[in-house]
Each structure stands twice: as C-alpha cells, then as structure tokens.
Write a protein that holds these residues in place. Structure first.
Motif, PDB file in Angstrom:
ATOM      1  N   LEU A  65      22.208  53.130  13.655  1.00 23.78           N
ATOM      2  CA  LEU A  65      22.619  53.833  12.449  1.00 23.78           C
ATOM      3  C   LEU A  65      24.256  54.238  12.859  1.00 23.78           C
ATOM      4  O   LEU A  65      24.503  54.376  13.392  1.00 23.78           O
ATOM      5  N   GLU A  75      30.178  52.484   7.828  1.00 22.31           N
ATOM      6  CA  GLU A  75      28.282  52.699   7.172  1.00 22.31           C
ATOM      7  C   GLU A  75      28.067  51.915   6.756  1.00 22.31           C
ATOM      8  O   GLU A  75      26.546  51.300   6.744  1.00 22.31           O
ATOM      9  N   THR A  76      28.598  51.039   5.287  1.00 21.74           N
ATOM     10  CA  THR A  76      27.936  49.696   4.853  1.00 21.74           C
ATOM     11  C   THR A  76      27.701  48.808   5.723  1.00 21.74           C
ATOM     12  O   THR A  76      26.370  48.181   5.652  1.00 21.74           O
ATOM     13  N   ALA A  79      24.827  49.325   7.905  1.00 23.91           N
ATOM     14  CA  ALA A  79      23.259  49.370   6.670  1.00 23.91           C
ATOM     15  C   ALA A  79      23.068  47.933   6.807  1.00 23.91           C
ATOM     16  O   ALA A  79      22.254  47.406   6.470  1.00 23.91           O
ATOM     17  N   LYS A 123      24.172  59.712   6.824  1.00 22.24           N
ATOM     18  CA  LYS A 123      25.372  58.700   6.512  1.00 22.24           C
ATOM     19  C   LYS A 123      23.914  57.687   7.380  1.00 22.24           C
ATOM     20  O   LYS A 123      23.685  56.770   6.808  1.00 22.24           O
ATOM     21  N   ALA A 127      22.503  54.429   5.019  1.00 23.53           N
ATOM     22  CA  ALA A 127      22.823  53.608   5.887  1.00 23.53           C
ATOM     23  C   ALA A 127      20.734  52.500   6.331  1.00 23.53           C
ATOM     24  O   ALA A 127      20.529  51.489   5.724  1.00 23.53           O
TER      25      ALA A 127
END
Length: 304
Positions: A65, A75-76, A79, A123, A127
């Motif tokens: 993460l 972050e995307t 995730a 964050k 995620a």
C-alpha cells in the motif's frame, strides 16, 4: 442498476472483516488464532488472510500500500495491484467472506520518531477500499496507552536496526501530531464499515473474543484460543547485544537474530534502555484517556 439487481449484486459481493492491528497490540496472536481455527472458520463460510510473518508461514497476504512519498497515480496503481491480489489469490469466489488481519495497513512504526502518527494512513485506506471494491463489513482496531505503545515500538525497532537517540525519540513521541481518534475517523470515513470495533489492549481481551466481536455470527462456533505466544519481546540484555553488533555495521541474518534473542531470553535484568520518566508516562496516559473518552462518544465507533 435496478433495486433488485443491486440487491443481487450485494449478495454476491465479497465481505471483508478486517483486523487492522495496530502494531504491538497482539496482532501476531490474532493471526495465530485465525490460523489455528481455519478449519472451523472455513466450515462457517470464512476464508482467512494474513501475512507470512512471526512464525506463521502459512500466511498468503501480501498487500503493498502507498507510503507518504507516493502520489495519486501511484496510489491508484497500487490499489489495482492489491485488488488483483485480493480477488485472485485471497478471495477468488465473488461471494467470499474473508477474515483479514494485517498490522501494517495503517503504515509503518518508523514515522513515529518524526512525530508523525501513521502519516500515510488515509492513502493506504483509500487504496484498500478500492481493492475491496466496496465498504468493509466490519473493522477491528486494538489501541494501546501511548507510553507502553511507543516503548514497545522502539524496542521492536531496536531489535532490527541501530537506535542511537532515545531522548530524541521521546521528544517526538510527546509531540506526536495526532493519535488513535484521528486514525479511527479515517478508518470510519474511508472504509465505511457497518461496524467499527475499538478494543483496549490493556484489557487483555482473548483473541477468540475479539474474533467473535469482529464476526458476530461466529458466536456459536467452537473456536480455540491460540496454543502458543508469538513475537515475544526481547529482553534488555538481548537488545543491548543486538545494538552492540549493529553499531559495528554488522547485518544479522534472521537465524543470527533469533539466536541472539534466544541466548538472552531468560536474563530479564533491567538495563534502563527504554524507560520513560513518571512525568512522561503521565502525559501519555492523560492523552490516551482523553482519546478514549472521545472515542466512546464518536459516532460510528464501538469501544468495547
């Protein structure tokens, strides 16, 4: 989507029952409880997921993460990687119920010495929410009085690396930017669990009792309390020996590290390596008690 189709989709959705730790609050014992009860949990319709850590080699969970340095694009991306891991490796069935335990979801202990309390937690939770493809069914977080908590954290850090400025660490702990209440608000607002349970480490709750709080339909399922203890803390003698070796630049193998802990396990002579003053302990406890009072009144949180 029609209401009927939405209800059908909800019935098929994976349900995640999350134990978020925190560090130094018995997370390894909780994971051992999941491991030792995995057959009974499977019969009750639950899969279990936890990392291969602290002697439980059967763990398969490997979530990566975001850290504070990661931007929105990273972050995307992380995730999506986590989503693939959860849906392909952990819970391939679309209607799977999963008991997931991971103490690092909120972040690392390393930032505490910069007076930052899990600075990447928002964050990381965002995620995870994307990876789960929806809100959590329930979440459990075990909190601990800041004094013993920070002391245990720095001792764990001393097991693994050289620590030369304990006084500086104490100053950072006393000036911490936030605490349990703020983190719990993030958990509630981002993961949107149907139930968010907060337990006090000081109450020494049994792992099976916490498991039943997290998943109430296990109330009538026969569960075993873990048979052994994991992640036993190092004695002062062991920490002193490790720090002496780290000071020379030595990098220890896992085998050598375990041997050092074992060599000094029975020598509990206090050396005063990580002791807070009575005044510091009072300051930590006062902040903790204020937080607990606010947590008890906070909407969406259940303090047990």
């Amino acid at each position: 989507m029609s209401e009927k189709n939405q209800q059908s989709a909800d019935l098929m959705a994976r349900q995640y029952f999350l134990h978020l730790g925190a560090h130094r609050t018995g997370s390894s014992s909780f994971q051992l409880c999941l491991h030792e009860n995995r057959a009974a949990l499977a019969n009750a319709g639950y899969g279990v997921a936890f990392p291969a850590r602290d002697g439980i080699r059967a763990g398969q969970l490997a979530l990566r993460l975001p850290q504070p340095r990661h931007d929105a694009e990273a972050e995307t991306r992380m995730a999506e990687t986590a989503r693939q891991h959860l849906t392909q490796d952990i819970a391939p069935a679309p209607d799977q119920k999963v008991l997931l335990s991971e103490e690092n979801i909120l972040g690392s202990m390393s930032h505490f010495q910069q007076a930052l309390f899990y600075p990447a937690s928002a964050k990381r939770l965002r995620a995870l929410r994307q990876a789960m493809e929806g809100p959590a069914a329930a979440v459990l977080l075990v909190v601990r009085d800041y004094g013993p908590f920070f002391r245990s954290c720095i001792r764990k850090r001393m097991e693994e690396t050289i620590v030369t400025d304990f006084e500086g660490a104490v100053s950072a702990y006393l000036a911490m930017d936030r605490g349990w209440l703020e983190v719990l608000r993030e958990v509630r607002d981002i993961l949107e669990p149907a139930k968010l349970i907060v337990a006090r480490h000081e109450d020494r709750p049994k792992r099976v009792d916490l498991l039943r709080e997290l998943a109430p339909d296990l109330a009538q399922v026969a569960l075993m309390q873990p048979s052994t203890s994991l992640n036993i803390s190092a004695t002062d003698r062991a920490l002193s020996a490790l720090q002496a070796r780290y000071a020379t630049g030595e990098k220890l193998s896992r085998k050598a590290w375990r041997a050092t802990l074992a060599e000094w396990r029975d020598d509990t002579t206090p050396l005063g390596l990580t002791e807070f003053t009575p005044r510091e302990l009072r300051a930590f406890s006062m902040r903790y008690e204020r937080d607990l009072s606010d947590i008890a009144k906070e909407p969406g949180l259940t303090l047990i």
